[in-house]
Scaffold this motif. Structure first.
Motif, mmCIF file in Angstrom:
data_model
loop_
_atom_site.group_PDB
_atom_site.id
_atom_site.type_symbol
_atom_site.label_atom_id
_atom_site.label_comp_id
_atom_site.label_asym_id
_atom_site.label_seq_id
_atom_site.Cartn_x
_atom_site.Cartn_y
_atom_site.Cartn_z
ATOM 1 N N GLU A 126 -10.375 43.688 1.190
ATOM 2 C CA GLU A 126 -10.867 44.907 1.837
ATOM 3 C C GLU A 126 -12.354 44.806 2.163
ATOM 4 O O GLU A 126 -12.818 45.403 3.137
ATOM 5 C CB GLU A 126 -10.649 46.115 0.919
ATOM 6 C CG GLU A 126 -9.259 46.693 0.977
ATOM 7 C CD GLU A 126 -9.184 48.034 0.253
ATOM 8 O OE1 GLU A 126 -8.444 48.918 0.725
ATOM 9 O OE2 GLU A 126 -9.868 48.200 -0.780
ATOM 10 N N ARG A 127 -13.077 44.044 1.365
ATOM 11 C CA ARG A 127 -14.522 43.866 1.567
ATOM 12 C C ARG A 127 -14.839 42.595 2.359
ATOM 13 O O ARG A 127 -15.962 42.099 2.350
ATOM 14 C CB ARG A 127 -15.233 43.852 0.204
ATOM 15 C CG ARG A 127 -15.278 45.228 -0.441
ATOM 16 C CD ARG A 127 -15.455 45.147 -1.947
ATOM 17 N NE ARG A 127 -15.601 46.480 -2.572
ATOM 18 C CZ ARG A 127 -14.609 47.343 -2.727
ATOM 19 N NH1 ARG A 127 -13.392 47.031 -2.312
ATOM 20 N NH2 ARG A 127 -14.811 48.522 -3.289
ATOM 21 N N ASN A 128 -13.805 42.047 3.005
ATOM 22 C CA ASN A 128 -13.955 40.848 3.840
ATOM 23 C C ASN A 128 -14.440 39.633 3.059
ATOM 24 O O ASN A 128 -15.203 38.805 3.559
ATOM 25 C CB ASN A 128 -14.904 41.121 5.016
ATOM 26 C CG ASN A 128 -14.356 42.168 5.968
ATOM 27 O OD1 ASN A 128 -13.175 42.129 6.323
ATOM 28 N ND2 ASN A 128 -15.184 43.125 6.364
ATOM 29 N N ILE A 129 -13.987 39.518 1.801
ATOM 30 C CA ILE A 129 -14.292 38.350 0.980
ATOM 31 C C ILE A 129 -13.000 37.549 0.826
ATOM 32 O O ILE A 129 -12.080 37.983 0.110
ATOM 33 C CB ILE A 129 -14.814 38.759 -0.411
ATOM 34 C CG1 ILE A 129 -16.071 39.620 -0.288
ATOM 35 C CG2 ILE A 129 -15.095 37.518 -1.259
ATOM 36 C CD1 ILE A 129 -16.538 40.203 -1.622
ATOM 37 N N PRO A 130 -12.858 36.413 1.488
ATOM 38 C CA PRO A 130 -11.634 35.619 1.335
ATOM 39 C C PRO A 130 -11.509 35.058 -0.069
ATOM 40 O O PRO A 130 -12.492 34.644 -0.681
ATOM 41 C CB PRO A 130 -11.804 34.499 2.369
ATOM 42 C CG PRO A 130 -13.264 34.413 2.615
ATOM 43 C CD PRO A 130 -13.809 35.798 2.426
ATOM 44 N N SER A 292 -11.061 23.097 -1.585
ATOM 45 C CA SER A 292 -11.255 24.549 -1.665
ATOM 46 C C SER A 292 -12.511 24.981 -0.904
ATOM 47 O O SER A 292 -12.510 26.030 -0.241
ATOM 48 C CB SER A 292 -11.335 25.001 -3.124
ATOM 49 O OG SER A 292 -12.476 24.470 -3.772
ATOM 50 N N ILE A 293 -13.570 24.189 -0.976
ATOM 51 C CA ILE A 293 -14.790 24.521 -0.230
ATOM 52 C C ILE A 293 -14.535 24.444 1.270
ATOM 53 O O ILE A 293 -14.897 25.365 2.033
ATOM 54 C CB ILE A 293 -15.939 23.562 -0.623
ATOM 55 C CG1 ILE A 293 -16.356 23.793 -2.079
ATOM 56 C CG2 ILE A 293 -17.139 23.751 0.319
ATOM 57 C CD1 ILE A 293 -16.933 25.150 -2.377
ATOM 58 N N THR A 298 -13.501 27.403 6.523
ATOM 59 C CA THR A 298 -12.605 27.732 7.641
ATOM 60 C C THR A 298 -12.272 29.217 7.651
ATOM 61 O O THR A 298 -12.232 29.867 8.711
ATOM 62 C CB THR A 298 -11.307 26.910 7.542
ATOM 63 O OG1 THR A 298 -11.617 25.516 7.586
ATOM 64 C CG2 THR A 298 -10.349 27.248 8.686
ATOM 65 N N LEU A 299 -12.062 29.774 6.471
ATOM 66 C CA LEU A 299 -11.669 31.177 6.359
ATOM 67 C C LEU A 299 -12.788 32.152 6.703
ATOM 68 O O LEU A 299 -12.542 33.359 6.832
ATOM 69 C CB LEU A 299 -11.161 31.464 4.942
ATOM 70 C CG LEU A 299 -9.791 30.876 4.600
ATOM 71 C CD1 LEU A 299 -9.512 30.969 3.108
ATOM 72 C CD2 LEU A 299 -8.689 31.589 5.397
ATOM 73 N N GLN A 300 -14.000 31.666 6.863
ATOM 74 C CA GLN A 300 -15.087 32.557 7.286
ATOM 75 C C GLN A 300 -14.871 33.056 8.705
ATOM 76 O O GLN A 300 -15.375 34.115 9.093
ATOM 77 C CB GLN A 300 -16.439 31.829 7.195
ATOM 78 C CG GLN A 300 -16.833 31.391 5.797
ATOM 79 C CD GLN A 300 -16.880 32.536 4.808
ATOM 80 O OE1 GLN A 300 -17.544 33.549 5.036
ATOM 81 N NE2 GLN A 300 -16.173 32.380 3.690
ATOM 82 N N LEU A 304 -5.563 30.972 8.034
ATOM 83 C CA LEU A 304 -4.871 29.693 8.134
ATOM 84 C C LEU A 304 -3.397 29.902 8.440
ATOM 85 O O LEU A 304 -2.764 30.824 7.916
ATOM 86 C CB LEU A 304 -4.989 28.931 6.810
ATOM 87 C CG LEU A 304 -6.401 28.594 6.333
ATOM 88 C CD1 LEU A 304 -6.349 28.043 4.921
ATOM 89 C CD2 LEU A 304 -7.044 27.576 7.266
ATOM 90 N N LEU A 305 -2.846 29.041 9.289
ATOM 91 C CA LEU A 305 -1.416 29.090 9.544
ATOM 92 C C LEU A 305 -0.662 28.508 8.351
ATOM 93 O O LEU A 305 0.357 29.030 7.927
ATOM 94 C CB LEU A 305 -1.081 28.305 10.819
ATOM 95 C CG LEU A 305 -1.614 28.903 12.130
ATOM 96 C CD1 LEU A 305 -1.287 27.988 13.301
ATOM 97 C CD2 LEU A 305 -1.009 30.286 12.364
#
Length: 329
Positions: A126-130, A292-293, A298-300, A304-305
């Protein structure tokens, strides 16, 4: 009440307040490990990520940290490593909530079963933190990706070591790091599924080590004491195999057992070379950290598909130790 008495009461109250604060800070430090954060340094990086580990000084998690920090330095990422001093799900969730409140750009965390974990993942999203789960997945959460071992498959591999390298009836004792850990339960499920087609192999008992060498040694002793006819022992978490060897060397050094462990910590590898551990299921924690890094970067910008990133897993024995890459060192 005269003025001197008032001053004395005020002084005593002040001293009591200072002592209370000191005690609170001391026990906070003893409970959690949080790296000193230089906010100015963090501001100079592209992103600020947090890696929340199961416990501070666990060798396996330190390897994950090592891989993640190396990748972070290369990609100009500020990475904060936090963990409970000892494995404790409640404390880990407190740290998770704290990192969300700190508004980091991404969180890497071991998955934990239960609604509280799921709710905190939702709060972060909700806070846009992946959020990425690592080592242990919680598919029911809104985590953006999982990075780590296919634990069910890893459990099947552990069973294969016994199926392929033993003959005749086998009574197996299993030592698990924590009975309630998702990854441990998945490994056990994979192990049980694999031996369905090998009726000569049966599980004699299952004990918990609390992810310590001493705990694993005690668990192995208890299994042996209750089931002296066991022929094999399997350790399902990183320190279990090491503890099993040390425990059995103390209580039954002449007992011939087929021992399978998990992970490729240096001590585990040394025991394989010496013939004390017959096989281990290799995971590559440094690779988990690096991946993970890269995944959080990428998630920023996009989802991901393919959101399950399984790291290679294989059986390592004395005969194929040369297959190990430098990743475990």
């Amino acid at each position: 009440m005269n003025i001197y008495r008032k001053r004395l009461i005020f002084l005593l109250a002040t001293i009591l307040f200072i002592v209370s604060c000191s005690v609170m800070l001391y026990f906070g430090y003893k409970t959690f490990y949080i790296e000193e954060t230089n906010n100015n340094a963090a501001d100079n990086y592209r992103y600020h990520f947090a890696l929340i580990a199961e416990e501070t000084e666990n060798a396996y998690w330190r390897l994950i940290e090592d891989g993640a920090k190396k990748a972070a330095r290369e990609k100009e990422i500020y990475l904060e490593y936090v963990a409970p001093k000892k494995a404790d799900n409640d404390q880990l969730l407190v740290l998770f909530d704290r990192m969300i409140a700190a508004k980091v750009d991404g969180i890497i965390i071991q998955g934990i079963e239960g609604n509280r974990f799921v709710d905190l993942v939702h709060k972060a999203i909700e806070r846009n933190i992946p959020v990425i789960t690592i080592d242990t997945d919680v598919k029911s959460s809104e985590r953006k990706a999982y990075v780590g071992t296919d634990n069910y498959y890893a459990g099947q591999l552990a069973a294969q070591t016994i199926i392929q390298h033993t003959q005749g009836e086998q009574r197996v004792g299993i030592v698990m790091g924590r009975l309630d850990a998702i990854n441990q339960k998945e490994r056990l499920a994979g192990f049980k599924e694999e031996i369905k087609n090998a009726p000569r192999i049966e599980i004699a008992d299952i004990k918990e080590s609390q992810i310590t060498k001493i705990g694993a040694a005690q668990a192995a002793y208890e299994i042996y004491k209750q089931h002296p006819s066991i022929t094999a022992l399997v350790g399902m978490s990183a320190l279990d195999g090491i503890g099993i060897v040390q425990g059995m060397q103390e209580v039954a050094p002449e007992k011939e057992l087929y021992i399978t462990s998990f992970d490729i910590l240096p001590e585990t590898v040394e025991y394989i070379k010496q013939g004390n551990i017959d096989a281990t299921i290799s995971q590559y924690p440094k690779q988990m950290g690096r991946t993970s890094i890269d995944t959080l970067i990428t998630l920023q910008n996009k989802d991901l598909l393919k959101n399950e990133k399984f790291i290679d897993t294989s059986i390592i024995t004395k005969g194929n130790l040369e297959k190990l890459s430098g990743d475990w060192k």
